[in-house]
Design a protein around this motif. Structure first.
Motif, PDB file in Angstrom:
ATOM      1  N   TYR A 110       4.101   7.912  -6.408  1.00 24.72           N
ATOM      2  CA  TYR A 110       5.124   6.927  -6.039  1.00 24.72           C
ATOM      3  C   TYR A 110       4.585   5.557  -6.398  1.00 24.72           C
ATOM      4  CZ  TYR A 110       8.530   4.482  -3.057  1.00 24.72           C
ATOM      5  OH  TYR A 110       9.524   3.674  -2.586  1.00 24.72           O
ATOM      6  N   ILE A 163       5.538   1.249  -7.042  1.00 24.01           N
ATOM      7  CA  ILE A 163       6.460   0.179  -6.678  1.00 24.01           C
ATOM      8  C   ILE A 163       5.998  -1.117  -7.328  1.00 24.01           C
ATOM      9  CG2 ILE A 163       7.569  -1.041  -4.765  1.00 24.01           C
ATOM     10  CD1 ILE A 163       6.469   1.193  -2.934  1.00 24.01           C
ATOM     11  N   TYR A 182       6.398  -5.266  -6.786  1.00 27.50           N
ATOM     12  CA  TYR A 182       6.793  -6.324  -5.871  1.00 27.50           C
ATOM     13  C   TYR A 182       6.692  -7.672  -6.583  1.00 27.50           C
ATOM     14  CZ  TYR A 182       6.496  -3.236  -1.790  1.00 27.50           C
ATOM     15  OH  TYR A 182       6.696  -2.237  -0.875  1.00 27.50           O
ATOM     16  N   PRO A 224       5.885 -10.744  -0.299  1.00 24.91           N
ATOM     17  CA  PRO A 224       6.300  -9.944  -1.454  1.00 24.91           C
ATOM     18  C   PRO A 224       7.659  -9.292  -1.219  1.00 24.91           C
ATOM     19  CG  PRO A 224       4.014  -9.480  -0.867  1.00 24.91           C
ATOM     20  CD  PRO A 224       4.596 -10.290   0.249  1.00 24.91           C
ATOM     21  N   ASN A 242       3.395   9.753   2.407  1.00 25.88           N
ATOM     22  CA  ASN A 242       2.221   9.197   3.046  1.00 25.88           C
ATOM     23  C   ASN A 242       2.571   7.826   3.598  1.00 25.88           C
ATOM     24  OD1 ASN A 242      -0.473   8.020   3.445  1.00 25.88           O
ATOM     25  ND2 ASN A 242      -1.174   9.792   2.310  1.00 25.88           N
ATOM     26  N   ASN A 243       1.696   7.283   4.443  1.00 24.75           N
ATOM     27  CA  ASN A 243       1.973   5.972   5.039  1.00 24.75           C
ATOM     28  C   ASN A 243       1.311   4.830   4.292  1.00 24.75           C
ATOM     29  OD1 ASN A 243       3.296   7.233   7.211  1.00 24.75           O
ATOM     30  ND2 ASN A 243       1.355   7.585   8.226  1.00 24.75           N
ATOM     31  N   LEU A 291      -0.003   2.583   0.924  1.00 23.59           N
ATOM     32  CA  LEU A 291       0.118   2.145  -0.455  1.00 23.59           C
ATOM     33  C   LEU A 291      -1.148   1.378  -0.836  1.00 23.59           C
ATOM     34  CD1 LEU A 291       3.766   0.712  -0.587  1.00 23.59           C
ATOM     35  CD2 LEU A 291       2.959   2.898  -1.525  1.00 23.59           C
ATOM     36  N   ASN A 341       6.088   2.415  10.568  1.00 25.42           N
ATOM     37  CA  ASN A 341       4.682   2.128  10.334  1.00 25.42           C
ATOM     38  C   ASN A 341       4.577   0.613  10.187  1.00 25.42           C
ATOM     39  OD1 ASN A 341       4.060   4.967  10.063  1.00 25.42           O
ATOM     40  ND2 ASN A 341       5.038   4.826   8.065  1.00 25.42           N
ATOM     41  N   TYR A 392       2.036  -2.921   9.493  1.00 23.84           N
ATOM     42  CA  TYR A 392       0.835  -3.324   8.762  1.00 23.84           C
ATOM     43  C   TYR A 392       0.613  -4.827   8.914  1.00 23.84           C
ATOM     44  CZ  TYR A 392       2.309   0.962   6.368  1.00 23.84           C
ATOM     45  OH  TYR A 392       2.731   2.244   6.084  1.00 23.84           O
ATOM     46  N   TYR A 438      -1.530  -7.699   6.734  1.00 21.68           N
ATOM     47  CA  TYR A 438      -2.290  -8.020   5.536  1.00 21.68           C
ATOM     48  C   TYR A 438      -2.718  -9.483   5.593  1.00 21.68           C
ATOM     49  CZ  TYR A 438      -0.989  -3.800   2.949  1.00 21.68           C
ATOM     50  OH  TYR A 438      -0.838  -2.502   2.523  1.00 21.68           O
ATOM     51  N   LEU A 450      -3.669  -8.665  -1.863  1.00 23.67           N
ATOM     52  CA  LEU A 450      -3.366  -8.327  -0.477  1.00 23.67           C
ATOM     53  C   LEU A 450      -4.502  -7.489   0.104  1.00 23.67           C
ATOM     54  CD1 LEU A 450       0.312  -7.301  -1.173  1.00 23.67           C
ATOM     55  CD2 LEU A 450      -0.417  -9.362   0.026  1.00 23.67           C
ATOM     56  N   LEU A 510      -5.522  -5.288   3.269  1.00 21.09           N
ATOM     57  CA  LEU A 510      -5.023  -4.623   4.462  1.00 21.09           C
ATOM     58  C   LEU A 510      -6.009  -4.828   5.603  1.00 21.09           C
ATOM     59  CD1 LEU A 510      -2.939  -2.772   5.828  1.00 21.09           C
ATOM     60  CD2 LEU A 510      -4.297  -0.826   5.028  1.00 21.09           C
ATOM     61  N   TYR A 552      -3.259  -1.175  10.377  1.00 25.26           N
ATOM     62  CA  TYR A 552      -1.977  -0.507  10.299  1.00 25.26           C
ATOM     63  C   TYR A 552      -1.806   0.376  11.521  1.00 25.26           C
ATOM     64  CZ  TYR A 552      -4.071   3.875   8.543  1.00 25.26           C
ATOM     65  OH  TYR A 552      -4.793   5.028   8.401  1.00 25.26           O
ATOM     66  N   VAL A 583       0.747   3.594  13.181  1.00 24.59           N
ATOM     67  CA  VAL A 583       1.801   4.593  12.999  1.00 24.59           C
ATOM     68  C   VAL A 583       2.569   4.849  14.282  1.00 24.59           C
ATOM     69  CG1 VAL A 583       0.605   5.679  11.067  1.00 24.59           C
ATOM     70  CG2 VAL A 583       0.219   6.515  13.409  1.00 24.59           C
ATOM     71  N   GLU A 590      -9.005  -1.627   8.981  1.00 24.64           N
ATOM     72  CA  GLU A 590      -9.500  -1.371   7.640  1.00 24.64           C
ATOM     73  C   GLU A 590     -10.836  -2.057   7.361  1.00 24.64           C
ATOM     74  OE1 GLU A 590      -8.174   0.563   4.858  1.00 24.64           O
ATOM     75  OE2 GLU A 590      -7.542   1.426   6.767  1.00 24.64           O
ATOM     76  N   LEU A 619       0.464 -11.579   6.415  1.00 24.55           N
ATOM     77  CA  LEU A 619       1.731 -10.905   6.182  1.00 24.55           C
ATOM     78  C   LEU A 619       1.830  -9.649   7.030  1.00 24.55           C
ATOM     79  CD1 LEU A 619       1.649 -11.260   2.342  1.00 24.55           C
ATOM     80  CD2 LEU A 619       3.550 -12.071   3.731  1.00 24.55           C
ATOM     81  N   THR A 649       7.801   6.521   6.798  1.00 26.75           N
ATOM     82  CA  THR A 649       6.895   7.411   6.076  1.00 26.75           C
ATOM     83  C   THR A 649       7.478   7.782   4.722  1.00 26.75           C
ATOM     84  OG1 THR A 649       5.990   8.282   8.115  1.00 26.75           O
ATOM     85  CG2 THR A 649       5.706   9.622   6.143  1.00 26.75           C
ATOM     86  N   SER A 672       8.828   2.499   0.686  1.00 29.06           N
ATOM     87  CA  SER A 672       8.174   1.254   0.303  1.00 29.06           C
ATOM     88  C   SER A 672       7.969   0.380   1.530  1.00 29.06           C
ATOM     89  CB  SER A 672       9.020   0.525  -0.734  1.00 29.06           C
ATOM     90  OG  SER A 672      10.268   0.158  -0.170  1.00 29.06           O
ATOM     91  N   TYR A 673       7.158  -0.647   1.367  1.00 28.99           N
ATOM     92  CA  TYR A 673       6.928  -1.593   2.444  1.00 28.99           C
ATOM     93  C   TYR A 673       7.945  -2.724   2.343  1.00 28.99           C
ATOM     94  CZ  TYR A 673       2.130   0.311   2.973  1.00 28.99           C
ATOM     95  OH  TYR A 673       1.028   1.104   3.169  1.00 28.99           O
ATOM     96  N   THR A 674       8.348  -3.225   3.501  1.00 27.23           N
ATOM     97  CA  THR A 674       9.135  -4.451   3.561  1.00 27.23           C
ATOM     98  C   THR A 674       8.281  -5.486   4.279  1.00 27.23           C
ATOM     99  OG1 THR A 674      11.236  -3.250   3.641  1.00 27.23           O
ATOM    100  CG2 THR A 674      11.246  -5.532   4.391  1.00 27.23           C
ATOM    101  N   PHE A 675       8.081  -6.608   3.621  1.00 23.73           N
ATOM    102  CA  PHE A 675       7.191  -7.633   4.147  1.00 23.73           C
ATOM    103  C   PHE A 675       7.965  -8.714   4.891  1.00 23.73           C
ATOM    104  CE2 PHE A 675       3.013  -6.742   2.390  1.00 23.73           C
ATOM    105  CZ  PHE A 675       3.298  -5.858   1.362  1.00 23.73           C
ATOM    106  N   GLY A 676       7.274  -9.314   5.863  1.00 25.24           N
ATOM    107  CA  GLY A 676       7.800 -10.496   6.511  1.00 25.24           C
ATOM    108  C   GLY A 676       7.582 -11.716   5.640  1.00 25.24           C
TER     109      GLY A 676
END
Lengths: 112, 111
Positions: free
Chosen positions: A32, A34, A36, A44, A97-98, A100, B32, B34, B36, B44, B46, B49, B51, B59, B90, B96, B99-103
């Protein structure tokens, strides 16, 4: 550990031309991917994604190409505009998976 | 629709002072979450994170900690800030496999 990297730190492109941003990934298990876009001072933003069962996916003015043989990902931006100036990150992961892994980023500068 | 809120947008704090950055997500359940950090002109990194409520994975060893007191709330804290804690922080969320959505980020300057 596994990492995602970009070939060019900065890309300068003339307004109206096409841009190509490249990304190499090292985890052959990733399925997968992506892209940004991050504008200055902002978080992003998702542009487009692709799963490993595809080798090409198109969005509005953007195309992502995936070459699993050489573990290479690219983002093509058609008719680049000043608003496309930003840092572009690729990310890889395992769908389901959680986590990236993000690349280091590639600055695109559009010259009017 | 889902939204993510992160505040404050900018913060200037003296060395040795505490820190609390908050992130909340609306419109989804059991995301989930995160945290950053991004140094100027860099990628970025990490930091943490989560769950689920109370589940935090770190990390990198550092001067920061994270907590998730509620399902859609993620807090980044420090008891005593260092100059090296300056950066762009961030928050992001995902479901799960997605993709991630960022603030919108918090610009922290430690002086």
């Amino acid at each position: 550990g596994e990492s995602v990297g970009l070939h060019l730190p900065t890309l300068s492109v003339q307004e109206g031309d096409n841009s190509i941003i490249n990304c190499a990934y090292s985890n052959s298990a990733s399925d997968y991917f992506i892209w940004y876009k991050q504008e200055s001072g902002k978080g992003p933003q998702f542009i487009i994604d692709i799963r490993s069962n595809m080798d090409k996916r198109q969005g509005q003015r953007v195309t992502v190409l995936l070459n699993k043989t050489v573990k290479h990902l690219s983002l093509q931006i058609a008719a680049t505009q000043p608003g496309d100036s930003a840092v572009y990150f690729c990310a890889e992961g395992l769908y389901g998976n959680n986590r990236l892994a993000f690349g280091k980023g590639n600055q695109v500068v559009v010259i009017p | 629709s889902q939204t993510i809120h992160q505040w404050p947008a900018t913060l200037v704090q003296p060395v040795g002072s505490p820190l609390s950055l908050e992130c909340t997500v609306e419109g989804t359940s059991n995301p989930n979450l995160y945290w950053y950090r991004q140094a100027a002109g860099r990628g970025l990194q990490l930091l943490f994170y989560s769950v689920g409520i109370g589940q935090i994975s770190s990390e990198v060893p550092q001067n920061l900690s994270a907590s998730r007191p509620q399902d859609r709330q993620f807090i980044l804290s420090s008891k005593k800030l260092l100059l090296s804690d300056s950066g762009f922080y961030l928050c992001a969320w995902s479901l799960t496999g997605g993709s991630y959505t960022f603030g919108s980020g918090t610009r922290l300057t430690v002086v």
